[in-house]
Design an enzyme around this catalytic site. Structure first.
Site: not given
Length: 211
Positions: A87-89
């Site tokens: 996840i890119c967060l």
């Protein structure tokens, strides 16, 4: 009991007592430091009706270090790896704060699904994205219409499952390459959304010739 374990136990209990958010946390292998979180897909999005599971690892220095999260459920989203669930967060990296909790972080993931922006939301790319995201929700997250696979009229299942555009697959298949090889290479190169403009056709042909 150390501070990390105390904090995690409290967060698990708080989540269990919260009947409104529909966020759940379960132990994996009876370890309080390896958890499975889940939440419903947000309403009025292609993810509505699905249930999304997340693998959670609590680091030794939690809450001063961010938790490690990745999707267990396959999700079609520009900020989620379709291969690994990574996840890119920002809050899972440098924007993490010790005031964040497991529940609030899962709610942030749920919010992330509310605003996928694969490209200009005015164009056909957005409609195609919504259809594929809805289809993935149906087959991987138990979303409604699973059997009918609505919304992907004319798109073959293997193309949709790979998260690709039928036109792109047809284009390279038309050059004489086998369909399954085209799908494999385009999926490996993540040839979708904004990435299409970054990957030349020559590069794809080169990969097809190699494989």
């Amino acid at each position: 009991m150390d501070a990390r374990l105390r904090r995690v136990n409290k967060e698990i209990a708080d989540c269990k007592n919260d009947k409104t958010s529909n966020i759940s946390l379960e132990l994996i292998d009876n370890s309080p430091f390896h958890l499975k979180g889940s939440f419903p897909g947000p309403e009025d999005t292609p993810y509505q009706g699905g249930r999304f599971e997340v693998d959670i690892i609590i680091p030794d220095s939690y809450p001063f270090q961010p938790v490690k999260m990745k999707f267990i459920t396959k999700v079609y989203h520009p900020n989620v790896s379709s291969a690994s669930g990574a996840i890119c967060l920002d809050i899972l990296k440098d924007a993490w704060s010790p005031v964040l909790t497991l529940k609030s972080t899962l709610i942030s993931l749920q919010s992330l699904l509310c605003s996928p922006e694969p490209n200009d939301p005015q164009d056909a790319e957005q409609r195609s994205f919504d259809e594929t995201a809805r289809y993935w929700t149906q087959i991987y997250a138990g979303g409604p219409g699973k059997k009918e696979a609505k919304g992907l009229r004319g798109v073959k299942d293997e193309v949709a499952i790979a998260g690709l555009e039928k036109a792109h697959v047809d284009q390279f298949e038309g050059l004489g390459f086998p369909r399954n090889k085209v799908i494999d290479v385009l999926r490996r190169l993540n040839y979708r959304g904004a990435n299409v403009a970054q990957i030349s056709e020559d590069r794809i042909v080169e990969e097809l010739l190699k494989s």
